[in-house]
Enzyme design. Structure first.
Site, short mmCIF file in Angstrom:
data_model
loop_
_atom_site.label_atom_id
_atom_site.label_comp_id
_atom_site.label_asym_id
_atom_site.label_seq_id
_atom_site.Cartn_x
_atom_site.Cartn_y
_atom_site.Cartn_z
N HIS A 110 0.83 -1.20 0.00
CA HIS A 110 0.00 0.00 0.00
C HIS A 110 0.87 1.26 0.00
O HIS A 110 1.99 1.26 0.50
CB HIS A 110 -0.98 0.01 1.18
N GLU A 123 -5.06 0.81 0.53
CA GLU A 123 -4.83 -0.60 0.82
C GLU A 123 -5.03 -1.45 -0.44
O GLU A 123 -5.56 -0.97 -1.45
CB GLU A 123 -5.80 -1.05 1.92
#
Length: 261
Positions: free
Chosen positions: A138, A143
Site C-alpha cells: 500500500h 490498501e
C-alpha cells in the site's frame, strides 16, 4: 521506473534530499509532497542539514500532506499535521503558512477530500511526492484492491492497522481513529516526480511486486509503473527479492551524473 539500490537508509535519505535540493534550486517555490512514518525520517534529516549548511533553500517551498486521520483535532500530537510539523516543518525552519493538507475534522469529510484535490491542483500540482510502502504494497492509505484511478477520499482502517498504530496512542487501540483521508492513487500519480523509499527485508516482497510484478490493484504501489518519472530507492535488504537487481545497479552506476534521479 528507475530503481536505485543504496547501502542503507542514511544513504537513501541523502540521495533523495539532494534531489529535493536540486529541485528547489531549479524551482524555489516547489511543492513537496511528504509522508509520515519512520522510513522517510532520514530524508528529512538530510534535507534539514542541507538547509542549515546553505545547500538548500526552503524559504519559498511548500509542503503537501499525503494523508490524515479523520476526527483528530489538528493540534492533537498524533494528527499527521502535528507529526509533520515536528518532523518536517520545524527542522526545516518552515511555517504552517507553507503547509497544505486535508481537513480531517470537517463535518463534510467527502467535501474535504474533494477540496484537497482541488487545492493541490490550484497550487500547481505536486512537484515531488515522497512515498513509503507497506508490506502489502500500500501507498498512503490505499490498501490492496484500491482503485488505481482513485482520488483523495475517506478510507476505513483495518483492525491490524489500528493495532499497529496503537503504539502512538499509549498502546490504546480505542484511541486510534477508524477512518483516514488519503490521497488516492490517481491523485498521487499526478505528481511530476514520484520517489518511493523502502528499507528493510520486511519490504522486499512488496518492492519486488511493485517493480517487477504486474500492475494490479492487489499491490497498489505497482501503479508507479504507469508514471513517466518514478524512482524507487531501496537498501540492500529491501532489494533482496529483485530478480533484476544487478541490472538496476549497472544502469545507475553508468547513467550521466547530470541526470540525477
Amino acid at each position: 521506473m528507475e530503481v536505485v539500490i543504496v547501502p542503507d537508509a542514511k544513504a537513501g535519505g541523502e540521495l533523495i534530499a539532494e534531489a529535493m535540493a536540486k529541485l528547489l534550486r531549479r524551482k524555489p517555490g516547489a511543492l513537496l509532497g511528504v509522508a509520515t512514518g519512520s522510513t522517510p525520517l532520514p530524508v528529512y534529516e538530510a534535507l534539514a542539514a542541507k538547509v542549515r549548511s546553505g545547500a538548500a533553500d526552503v524559504g519559498r517551498a511548500r509542503i503537501a500532506q499525503l494523508d490524515e486521520y479523520v476526527g483528530l483535532p489538528a493540534e492533537h500530537p498524533e494528527s499527521y499535521r502535528s507529526v509533520l510539523r515536528r518532523e518536517v516543518l520545524e527542522p526545516l525552519g518552515m511555517g504552517m503558512d507553507q503547509f497544505t493538507g486535508p481537513d480531517g475534522t470537517a463535518d463534510d469529510v467527502q467535501g474535504a477530500c474533494e477540496a484537497y484535490d482541488k487545492a493541490l491542483s490550484d497550487a500547481g500540482g505536486v512537484d515531488l511526492q515522497l512515498l513509503g510502502i507497506g508490506t502489502d504494497g500500500h501507498i498512503g492509505f490505499n490498501e490492496p484492491c484500491s482503485s488505481l484511478a482513485s482520488r483523495t477520499r475517506i478510507k476505513t482502517l483495518t483492525e491490524q492497522t489500528r493495532i499497529d498504530n496503537a503504539r502512538f496512542f499509549d498502546g490504546d487501540i480505542d484511541q486510534v481513529p477508524h477512518h483516514v483521508i488519503t490521497q488516492g492513487i490517481g491523485t498521487i500519480l499526478e505528481a511530476r516526480h514520484l520517489v518511493l523509499l523502502a528499507t528493510g527485508e520486511g519490504k522486499a516482497d512488496a518492492v519486488a511486486a511493485t517493480v517487477e510484478g504486474p500492475i494490479a490493484a492487489v499491490c497498489p504501489a505497482s501503479a508507479l509503473q504507469l508514471h513517466p518519472h518514478a524512482t524507487v530507492v531501496v537498501d540492500e535488504a529491501a532489494a533482496s527479492k529483485l530478480k533484476l537487481a544487478d541490472y538496476f545497479r549497472h544502469t545507475y552506476l553508468n547513467k550521466p551524473e547530470w541526470q540525477g534521479i
